[in-house]
Design a protein around this motif. Structure first.
Motif, mmCIF file in Angstrom:
data_model
loop_
_atom_site.group_PDB
_atom_site.id
_atom_site.type_symbol
_atom_site.label_atom_id
_atom_site.label_comp_id
_atom_site.label_asym_id
_atom_site.label_seq_id
_atom_site.Cartn_x
_atom_site.Cartn_y
_atom_site.Cartn_z
ATOM 1 N N VAL A 32 59.981 75.789 24.529
ATOM 2 C CA VAL A 32 60.650 76.190 23.013
ATOM 3 C C VAL A 32 62.005 75.669 22.788
ATOM 4 O O VAL A 32 62.261 75.307 21.637
ATOM 5 N N VAL A 33 62.787 75.849 23.862
ATOM 6 C CA VAL A 33 64.339 75.357 23.276
ATOM 7 C C VAL A 33 64.193 73.942 23.261
ATOM 8 O O VAL A 33 64.913 73.304 22.193
ATOM 9 N N TRP A 34 63.553 73.097 23.828
ATOM 10 C CA TRP A 34 63.221 71.652 23.718
ATOM 11 C C TRP A 34 62.811 71.316 22.302
ATOM 12 O O TRP A 34 63.320 70.470 21.542
ATOM 13 N N LYS A 35 61.908 72.011 21.897
ATOM 14 C CA LYS A 35 61.308 71.681 20.646
ATOM 15 C C LYS A 35 61.809 72.449 19.407
ATOM 16 O O LYS A 35 61.253 71.926 18.092
ATOM 17 N N PHE A 36 62.507 73.435 19.431
ATOM 18 C CA PHE A 36 62.655 74.326 18.394
ATOM 19 C C PHE A 36 63.579 73.425 17.160
ATOM 20 O O PHE A 36 63.200 73.836 16.059
#
Length: 116
Positions: A32-36
């Motif tokens: 999630v942090v990578w794709k946010f």
């Protein structure tokens, strides 16, 4: 219990499901942090597109706001429209991620409001 009768016990596994659950949760958090940034950019683009198309549909073509949502591209199910008839403004929004507005400007058509 008489001493001659033994209880059959299954050997317990150390930890059970907890380590796997924690590992999956950590991997999901990293994803999630990578794709946010990508999700947020797509939400901003989609809300701006929806506001512009919705405003043109509503105030240039004179259609209802509900019928305007049928003009969206596939994959825009998360985008919702709302309007302010007093200012002739339509707002496209993706919950918790983005919101953009377009205002009807007469002969110029509909113009996107600047980002805040």
């Amino acid at each position: 219990m008489p001493p001659s009768v033994k209880r059959s016990e299954k050997p317990r596994r150390a930890g059970g499901c907890l380590p796997w659950t924690l590992a999956i949760a950590v991997l999901f958090g990293v994803f999630v942090v990578w794709k946010f940034p990508s999700f947020k950019a797509q939400a901003e683009l989609g809300s701006a597109y929806a506001a512009r198309i919705g405003c043109s549909c509503r105030y240039v073509q004179g259609r209802s706001l509900d019928s305007c949502q049928t003009d969206f591209e596939p994959g825009m199910e998360m985008v919702s429209l709302s309007e302010d008839p007093a200012t002739k403004t339509v707002t496209g929004s993706v919950p918790l991620l983005a919101s953009r507005s377009a205002r009807y400007a007469g002969a110029s058509g509909c113009l996107l409001a600047p980002e805040n």
